[in-house]
Design an enzyme around this catalytic site. Sequence first.
Site, PDB file in Angstrom:
ATOM      1  N   ASN A   9       0.868  -1.152   0.468  1.00  0.00           N
ATOM      2  CA  ASN A   9       0.253   0.037   0.059  1.00  0.00           C
ATOM      3  C   ASN A   9       0.964   1.597   0.051  1.00  0.00           C
ATOM      4  O   ASN A   9       1.549   1.746   1.027  1.00  0.00           O
ATOM      5  CB  ASN A   9      -0.808   0.053   1.492  1.00  0.00           C
ATOM      6  CG  ASN A   9      -2.145   1.196   1.352  1.00  0.00           C
ATOM      7  OD1 ASN A   9      -2.035   1.686   1.312  1.00  0.00           O
ATOM      8  ND2 ASN A   9      -2.991   1.140   2.130  1.00  0.00           N
ATOM      9  N   LYS A  12       0.540   3.670   2.521  1.00  0.00           N
ATOM     10  CA  LYS A  12       0.990   3.646   4.100  1.00  0.00           C
ATOM     11  C   LYS A  12       2.498   3.936   4.165  1.00  0.00           C
ATOM     12  O   LYS A  12       3.243   4.665   4.515  1.00  0.00           O
ATOM     13  CB  LYS A  12       1.237   2.288   4.565  1.00  0.00           C
ATOM     14  CG  LYS A  12      -0.544   1.253   4.903  1.00  0.00           C
ATOM     15  CD  LYS A  12      -0.464  -0.172   5.791  1.00  0.00           C
ATOM     16  CE  LYS A  12      -1.307  -0.066   5.770  1.00  0.00           C
ATOM     17  NZ  LYS A  12      -1.771  -2.034   6.518  1.00  0.00           N
ATOM     18  N   ASP A  69      -0.861  -3.685  11.288  1.00  0.00           N
ATOM     19  CA  ASP A  69      -1.667  -4.298  11.444  1.00  0.00           C
ATOM     20  C   ASP A  69      -3.237  -3.803  12.176  1.00  0.00           C
ATOM     21  O   ASP A  69      -3.164  -2.919  13.405  1.00  0.00           O
ATOM     22  CB  ASP A  69      -2.305  -5.890  12.475  1.00  0.00           C
ATOM     23  CG  ASP A  69      -2.770  -6.666  11.687  1.00  0.00           C
ATOM     24  OD1 ASP A  69      -3.247  -6.817  10.614  1.00  0.00           O
ATOM     25  OD2 ASP A  69      -3.219  -7.078  12.543  1.00  0.00           O
ATOM     26  N   SER A  70      -3.913  -3.468  11.640  1.00  0.00           N
ATOM     27  CA  SER A  70      -5.096  -2.667  12.464  1.00  0.00           C
ATOM     28  C   SER A  70      -6.524  -3.270  12.739  1.00  0.00           C
ATOM     29  O   SER A  70      -7.135  -3.900  11.763  1.00  0.00           O
ATOM     30  CB  SER A  70      -5.175  -1.542  11.616  1.00  0.00           C
ATOM     31  OG  SER A  70      -5.608  -1.577  10.360  1.00  0.00           O
ATOM     32  N   GLY A 151     -13.008   1.941   4.533  1.00  0.00           N
ATOM     33  CA  GLY A 151     -13.506   1.153   5.917  1.00  0.00           C
ATOM     34  C   GLY A 151     -14.541   1.280   6.426  1.00  0.00           C
ATOM     35  O   GLY A 151     -15.554   1.776   6.133  1.00  0.00           O
ATOM     36  N   HIS A 178      -6.185   6.234  15.780  1.00  0.00           N
ATOM     37  CA  HIS A 178      -4.770   4.811  16.272  1.00  0.00           C
ATOM     38  C   HIS A 178      -3.610   5.179  15.431  1.00  0.00           C
ATOM     39  O   HIS A 178      -2.388   4.511  15.644  1.00  0.00           O
ATOM     40  CB  HIS A 178      -5.551   3.778  16.078  1.00  0.00           C
ATOM     41  CG  HIS A 178      -6.657   3.250  14.299  1.00  0.00           C
ATOM     42  ND1 HIS A 178      -6.760   4.179  13.770  1.00  0.00           N
ATOM     43  CD2 HIS A 178      -6.263   2.131  13.647  1.00  0.00           C
ATOM     44  CE1 HIS A 178      -7.783   3.931  12.739  1.00  0.00           C
ATOM     45  NE2 HIS A 178      -6.515   2.151  12.665  1.00  0.00           N
TER      46      HIS A 178
HETATM   47  P1  IMP Z   1      -5.386  -4.081   7.874  1.00  0.00           P
HETATM   48  O1  IMP Z   1      -4.348  -3.522   6.566  1.00  0.00           O
HETATM   49  O2  IMP Z   1      -4.650  -5.741   8.163  1.00  0.00           O
HETATM   50  O3  IMP Z   1      -4.594  -3.607   9.160  1.00  0.00           O
HETATM   51  O4  IMP Z   1      -6.565  -4.500   8.237  1.00  0.00           O
HETATM   52  C1  IMP Z   1      -7.476  -3.667   8.647  1.00  0.00           C
HETATM   53  C2  IMP Z   1      -9.041  -3.258   8.376  1.00  0.00           C
HETATM   54  O5  IMP Z   1      -9.502  -2.856   9.838  1.00  0.00           O
HETATM   55  C3  IMP Z   1      -9.257  -2.858   7.200  1.00  0.00           C
HETATM   56  O6  IMP Z   1      -9.874  -3.281   6.219  1.00  0.00           O
HETATM   57  C4  IMP Z   1     -10.570  -1.981   7.615  1.00  0.00           C
HETATM   58  O7  IMP Z   1     -11.125  -2.892   7.401  1.00  0.00           O
HETATM   59  C5  IMP Z   1     -10.175  -1.996   8.891  1.00  0.00           C
HETATM   60  N1  IMP Z   1      -9.504  -0.628   9.703  1.00  0.00           N
HETATM   61  C6  IMP Z   1      -8.320  -0.381   9.806  1.00  0.00           C
HETATM   62  N2  IMP Z   1      -8.156   0.855   9.956  1.00  0.00           N
HETATM   63  C7  IMP Z   1      -9.273   1.438   9.876  1.00  0.00           C
HETATM   64  C8  IMP Z   1      -9.562   3.110   9.359  1.00  0.00           C
HETATM   65  O8  IMP Z   1      -8.673   3.792  10.578  1.00  0.00           O
HETATM   66  N3  IMP Z   1     -10.759   3.397   9.129  1.00  0.00           N
HETATM   67  C9  IMP Z   1     -11.889   2.437   8.875  1.00  0.00           C
HETATM   68  N4  IMP Z   1     -11.200   1.203   8.827  1.00  0.00           N
HETATM   69  C10 IMP Z   1     -10.271   0.563   9.391  1.00  0.00           C
END
Ligand code: IMP
Length: 196
Positions: A9, A12, A69-70, A151, A178
């Site tokens: 990404n 990021k 990771d979020s 998201g 966050h």
């Molecule tokens: P990652 O990329 O594996 O960390 O997945 C994170 C997922 O959490 C994303 O696909 C979103 O669904 C959700 N997410 C994480 N951060 C955000 C944010 O800032 N806004 C909205 N959704 C988020």
Amino acid sequence: MKMVLASKNPKKLLELQAILSAQGIEVVLESQVGIDVDVEETGTTFEENAFLKAHAVMEAGGLPAVADDSGLCVDALNGAPGVYSARYGGPGLDDVGRYRLLLENMRGQLDRRCRFVSAICCCFPNGDRVEARGECPGTLAYAPKGSDGFGYDPIFFLPERKKTFAELTAEEKNAISHRGRALEAFGEKLKAYLEG
Ligand code: IMP
């Protein structure tokens, strides 16, 4: 120093680069150094998944690697969707489908407390790790509002602002999100680590 971001990404990359360039660190995407690893996010915590991604990319390239990771954790659902935020409801759903499902699963629930969480992990070839976590508390809206962001942003409501994340500008969101908080803490911890 060169650091590989375990992600595909470019957004990021920009966020991380903005924080770390002041420390003389050049952040590159894994694809820019010829790495393409598919890491299964099998962890049960954000920290474990960030570590799994960073460690795999560090091993593949022999360079320091960083990953995040979020996700969104809802109190009344015992922390769900949590680490499964990106996969909530299975592979057939998009962002809108996922937040609609979440609203449906929260129908009639008065306790709307929730939080976004972001964990960042940087793995060094010598085995060292630098980790940081950021959280942003809020409440789950009853209906989506706003068109910015991605998201779960349209259903994440900030009572003190009376707005959802999707109604904030990118700058306003980054200042309190966050991810913004985790990145800031990570920048400070990395600086302390590198200064020894
Ligand atoms: P990652 O990329 O594996 O960390 O997945 C994170 C997922 O959490 C994303 O696909 C979103 O669904 C959700 N997410 C994480 N951060 C955000 C944010 O800032 N806004 C909205 N959704 C988020």
